[in-house]
Write a protein that holds these residues in place. Structure first.
Motif, PDB file in Angstrom:
ATOM      1  N   SER A  60      30.754 -26.830  19.780  1.00  0.00           N
ATOM      2  CA  SER A  60      31.539 -25.599  19.676  1.00  0.00           C
ATOM      3  C   SER A  60      30.694 -24.346  19.501  1.00  0.00           C
ATOM      4  O   SER A  60      31.203 -23.235  19.638  1.00  0.00           O
ATOM      5  CB  SER A  60      32.501 -25.704  18.486  1.00  0.00           C
ATOM      6  OG  SER A  60      33.332 -26.842  18.592  1.00  0.00           O
ATOM      7  N   SER A  63      30.693 -21.298  22.057  1.00  0.00           N
ATOM      8  CA  SER A  63      31.985 -20.840  22.587  1.00  0.00           C
ATOM      9  C   SER A  63      32.192 -19.340  22.465  1.00  0.00           C
ATOM     10  O   SER A  63      32.999 -18.762  23.188  1.00  0.00           O
ATOM     11  CB  SER A  63      33.128 -21.579  21.884  1.00  0.00           C
ATOM     12  OG  SER A  63      33.088 -21.345  20.488  1.00  0.00           O
ATOM     13  N   TYR A  86      37.343 -16.542  27.489  1.00  0.00           N
ATOM     14  CA  TYR A  86      37.182 -17.771  28.258  1.00  0.00           C
ATOM     15  C   TYR A  86      36.363 -17.506  29.520  1.00  0.00           C
ATOM     16  O   TYR A  86      35.510 -18.325  29.910  1.00  0.00           O
ATOM     17  CB  TYR A  86      38.556 -18.343  28.610  1.00  0.00           C
ATOM     18  CG  TYR A  86      38.516 -19.650  29.366  1.00  0.00           C
ATOM     19  CD1 TYR A  86      37.587 -20.625  29.061  1.00  0.00           C
ATOM     20  CD2 TYR A  86      39.444 -19.913  30.386  1.00  0.00           C
ATOM     21  CE1 TYR A  86      37.560 -21.830  29.741  1.00  0.00           C
ATOM     22  CE2 TYR A  86      39.427 -21.114  31.073  1.00  0.00           C
ATOM     23  CZ  TYR A  86      38.479 -22.061  30.750  1.00  0.00           C
ATOM     24  OH  TYR A  86      38.450 -23.248  31.433  1.00  0.00           O
ATOM     25  N   TYR A  89      32.772 -17.454  28.593  1.00  0.00           N
ATOM     26  CA  TYR A  89      32.253 -18.801  28.351  1.00  0.00           C
ATOM     27  C   TYR A  89      31.993 -19.541  29.658  1.00  0.00           C
ATOM     28  O   TYR A  89      31.036 -20.322  29.770  1.00  0.00           O
ATOM     29  CB  TYR A  89      33.237 -19.596  27.482  1.00  0.00           C
ATOM     30  CG  TYR A  89      32.810 -21.028  27.237  1.00  0.00           C
ATOM     31  CD1 TYR A  89      31.730 -21.311  26.425  1.00  0.00           C
ATOM     32  CD2 TYR A  89      33.495 -22.092  27.835  1.00  0.00           C
ATOM     33  CE1 TYR A  89      31.321 -22.619  26.201  1.00  0.00           C
ATOM     34  CE2 TYR A  89      33.095 -23.394  27.618  1.00  0.00           C
ATOM     35  CZ  TYR A  89      32.002 -23.657  26.806  1.00  0.00           C
ATOM     36  OH  TYR A  89      31.603 -24.949  26.600  1.00  0.00           O
ATOM     37  N   GLN A  90      32.807 -19.292  30.663  1.00  0.00           N
ATOM     38  CA  GLN A  90      32.641 -19.968  31.947  1.00  0.00           C
ATOM     39  C   GLN A  90      31.340 -19.594  32.654  1.00  0.00           C
ATOM     40  O   GLN A  90      30.944 -20.263  33.601  1.00  0.00           O
ATOM     41  CB  GLN A  90      33.834 -19.653  32.854  1.00  0.00           C
ATOM     42  CG  GLN A  90      35.125 -20.339  32.415  1.00  0.00           C
ATOM     43  CD  GLN A  90      36.308 -19.914  33.261  1.00  0.00           C
ATOM     44  OE1 GLN A  90      36.611 -18.721  33.377  1.00  0.00           O
ATOM     45  NE2 GLN A  90      36.976 -20.875  33.849  1.00  0.00           N
ATOM     46  N   GLN A  94      26.702 -24.553  29.718  1.00  0.00           N
ATOM     47  CA  GLN A  94      27.446 -25.609  29.027  1.00  0.00           C
ATOM     48  C   GLN A  94      28.803 -25.845  29.672  1.00  0.00           C
ATOM     49  O   GLN A  94      29.253 -26.990  29.779  1.00  0.00           O
ATOM     50  CB  GLN A  94      27.633 -25.265  27.547  1.00  0.00           C
ATOM     51  CG  GLN A  94      28.243 -26.413  26.742  1.00  0.00           C
ATOM     52  CD  GLN A  94      28.615 -26.007  25.331  1.00  0.00           C
ATOM     53  OE1 GLN A  94      29.510 -25.193  25.118  1.00  0.00           O
ATOM     54  NE2 GLN A  94      27.930 -26.579  24.349  1.00  0.00           N
ATOM     55  N   TYR A  95      29.439 -24.760  30.106  1.00  0.00           N
ATOM     56  CA  TYR A  95      30.748 -24.926  30.733  1.00  0.00           C
ATOM     57  C   TYR A  95      30.611 -25.694  32.041  1.00  0.00           C
ATOM     58  O   TYR A  95      31.350 -26.657  32.294  1.00  0.00           O
ATOM     59  CB  TYR A  95      31.388 -23.568  31.001  1.00  0.00           C
ATOM     60  CG  TYR A  95      32.678 -23.678  31.806  1.00  0.00           C
ATOM     61  CD1 TYR A  95      33.858 -24.090  31.195  1.00  0.00           C
ATOM     62  CD2 TYR A  95      32.689 -23.413  33.168  1.00  0.00           C
ATOM     63  CE1 TYR A  95      35.026 -24.224  31.921  1.00  0.00           C
ATOM     64  CE2 TYR A  95      33.852 -23.535  33.908  1.00  0.00           C
ATOM     65  CZ  TYR A  95      35.021 -23.948  33.286  1.00  0.00           C
ATOM     66  OH  TYR A  95      36.174 -24.086  34.023  1.00  0.00           O
ATOM     67  N   ASN A  99      31.774 -28.942  30.162  1.00  0.00           N
ATOM     68  CA  ASN A  99      33.200 -28.707  29.933  1.00  0.00           C
ATOM     69  C   ASN A  99      33.924 -28.110  31.133  1.00  0.00           C
ATOM     70  O   ASN A  99      34.991 -27.495  30.971  1.00  0.00           O
ATOM     71  CB  ASN A  99      33.378 -27.769  28.726  1.00  0.00           C
ATOM     72  CG  ASN A  99      32.946 -28.410  27.419  1.00  0.00           C
ATOM     73  OD1 ASN A  99      33.141 -29.602  27.216  1.00  0.00           O
ATOM     74  ND2 ASN A  99      32.349 -27.618  26.541  1.00  0.00           N
ATOM     75  N   HIS A 100      33.406 -28.299  32.299  1.00  0.00           N
ATOM     76  CA  HIS A 100      34.004 -27.692  33.493  1.00  0.00           C
ATOM     77  C   HIS A 100      35.469 -28.140  33.659  1.00  0.00           C
ATOM     78  O   HIS A 100      35.778 -29.329  33.639  1.00  0.00           O
ATOM     79  CB  HIS A 100      33.222 -28.087  34.740  1.00  0.00           C
ATOM     80  CG  HIS A 100      33.762 -27.454  35.997  1.00  0.00           C
ATOM     81  ND1 HIS A 100      33.606 -26.124  36.292  1.00  0.00           N
ATOM     82  CD2 HIS A 100      34.491 -27.992  37.019  1.00  0.00           C
ATOM     83  CE1 HIS A 100      34.186 -25.855  37.438  1.00  0.00           C
ATOM     84  NE2 HIS A 100      34.734 -26.969  37.896  1.00  0.00           N
ATOM     85  N   PHE A 107      39.192 -24.601  25.575  1.00  0.00           N
ATOM     86  CA  PHE A 107      38.326 -23.546  25.060  1.00  0.00           C
ATOM     87  C   PHE A 107      38.769 -23.113  23.669  1.00  0.00           C
ATOM     88  O   PHE A 107      37.940 -22.899  22.767  1.00  0.00           O
ATOM     89  CB  PHE A 107      38.346 -22.344  26.019  1.00  0.00           C
ATOM     90  CG  PHE A 107      37.654 -21.132  25.472  1.00  0.00           C
ATOM     91  CD1 PHE A 107      36.271 -21.102  25.358  1.00  0.00           C
ATOM     92  CD2 PHE A 107      38.380 -20.021  25.046  1.00  0.00           C
ATOM     93  CE1 PHE A 107      35.619 -19.986  24.838  1.00  0.00           C
ATOM     94  CE2 PHE A 107      37.740 -18.908  24.539  1.00  0.00           C
ATOM     95  CZ  PHE A 107      36.361 -18.890  24.433  1.00  0.00           C
ATOM     96  N   THR A 176      22.607 -26.872  27.597  1.00  0.00           N
ATOM     97  CA  THR A 176      23.950 -27.249  27.150  1.00  0.00           C
ATOM     98  C   THR A 176      24.051 -27.236  25.628  1.00  0.00           C
ATOM     99  O   THR A 176      25.100 -27.521  25.061  1.00  0.00           O
ATOM    100  CB  THR A 176      24.320 -28.645  27.667  1.00  0.00           C
ATOM    101  OG1 THR A 176      23.362 -29.598  27.170  1.00  0.00           O
ATOM    102  CG2 THR A 176      24.316 -28.681  29.185  1.00  0.00           C
TER     103      THR A 176
END
Length: 374
Positions: A60, A63, A86, A89-90, A94-95, A99-100, A107, A176
């Motif tokens: 986390s 984020s 968001y 973050y994208q 890492q996204y 976390n894609h 998120f 990441t």
């Protein structure tokens, strides 16, 4: 720490069978107030360390992309703001790599833990600064203590900057997670701040060491134990930083070997090679536990105050060693790992309290001096 509190609040150990009924002087009352404030800060830092562990373990920490010490205090208040954060973050690796496609709900899940972590840090800053100003203005803090407390406040401010320095390393290409080196620096700053506050609070409660003849060796052993605890915690930071706990999840052997294959390979193996980092942490933890237990055995043989001084240390090191094994065997289950990280701070606490309570090692009480609870 109850002995320290009694020492500050009871003017005489032998003056009455009911020592608590003695009038507490204004100076003693101020000392108790100042120490309570610092103990509260220590507790808040303990919670902060555990929150930081949970943030790291759940991925986390990256984020929140913005460094906003004031504006970041408030959470997003609209759908538009959530979508903006968001979108930021994208943009980080890492996204894309981890976390894609997990969506806005995913998120929000990681956002709230990091936001809580940062909010708690801000609260620590307020609890440090506002009472400090009040206590100085009302002259409840002895003048000799003010420079040290100002230094502690500066150290707390630096800790926030170091935290962002750590987080920023997670935005590098193909990253990441944060840099393990910066993670260890951040952890070390937190524990340095914690240790300074705890030692100062204990000294405020008990400014004069209690004479303890014949315990010089015990004090030296407790000092060695404290150093080993600190080194082991730092080694644990590298285990966490490179996720070394996810491998070799057996104990006591590592993949059927005492020393794992690949140990020591690479010029930075001590910090980046998984078998090396995990083996070193195991070895240091074992050495720390044995040293702490030996210190406890010596203290128990001395009896009296020495025995009381080492008992929390023995209990804490046994619990922490068991939690370390449990964390390893559970393949770093988040609840177990967070408790293990918090217990590391409690073990550090026990080591500091033990060493502080033995400050009077080698001293003898003066025959003509009045009895004192210091």
């Amino acid at each position: 720490m109850s002995d320290h509190i009694r020492a500050a609040s009871s003017p005489s150990r032998h003056g009455s069978e009911h020592g608590w009924q003695h009038a507490v002087t204004p100076q003693q009352r101020n000392r108790i107030l100042v120490a309570t404030w610092m103990f509260t800060l220590c507790f808040m830092i303990l919670v902060m360390v555990m929150l930081g562990g949970a943030t790291r373990l759940t991925g986390s920490g990256l984020s929140i992309m913005e460094w906003a010490p004031l504006m970041g205090t408030l959470p997003p208040a609209s759908q538009t703001e959530w979508e903006r954060l968001y979108a930021l973050y994208q943009k980080i690796p890492q996204y894309a790599l981890v976390n894609h496609g997990f969506g806005l709900d995913g998120f929000k899940h990681i956002f709230w833990l990091e936001w809580t972590h940062r909010l708690w840090g801000r609260l620590i800053g307020l609890v440090l600064l506002l009472p400090l100003i009040f206590l100085v203005v009302t002259r409840r803090i002895e003048r000799s203590l003010i420079p040290r407390l100002i230094l502690i406040f500066v150290l707390g401010g630096l800790q926030g900057a170091v935290g962002w320095f750590m987080v920023a390393s997670g935005f590098f290409p193909d990253s990441t997670a944060v840099s393990p080196y910066r993670l260890v620096i951040h952890l070390s700053f937190a524990l340095l701040l914690y240790s300074a506050l705890l030692w100062t609070a204990l000294s405020v409660l008990n400014p004069e060491p209690r004479p303890l003849s014949g315990t010089v060796g015990l004090r030296r052993m407790s000092a060695v134990t404290l150093v080993l605890v600190c080194i082991t915690i730092i080694a644990g930071g590298f285990v966490a930083g490179i996720h070394a706990g996810l491998d070799y999840n057996t104990f006591p052997l590592m993949d059927g070997r005492l020393v794992p294959e690949g140990y020591g390979e690479g010029h930075r193996a001590m910090f980046e090679n998984i078998p090396t980092v995990q083996f070193d942490h195991r070895l240091l933890a074992t050495l720390t536990a044995l040293t702490a237990l030996l210190t406890g055995l010596i203290g128990f043989r001395r009896g009296g105050n020495a025995r009381r001084a080492v008992l929390p240390l023995m209990v804490a090191v046994i619990l922490q060693y068991a939690l370390g094994i449990a964390t390893l065997l559970s393949v770093v289950a988040v609840p177990v790992a967070v408790v293990h990280q918090g217990m590391a701070v409690l073990l550090l606490t026990a080591a500091i309290v033990t060493l502080h309570s033995l400050r009077g090692a080698g001293r003898t009480a003066s025959i003509n001096a009045p009895a004192s609870s210091h």
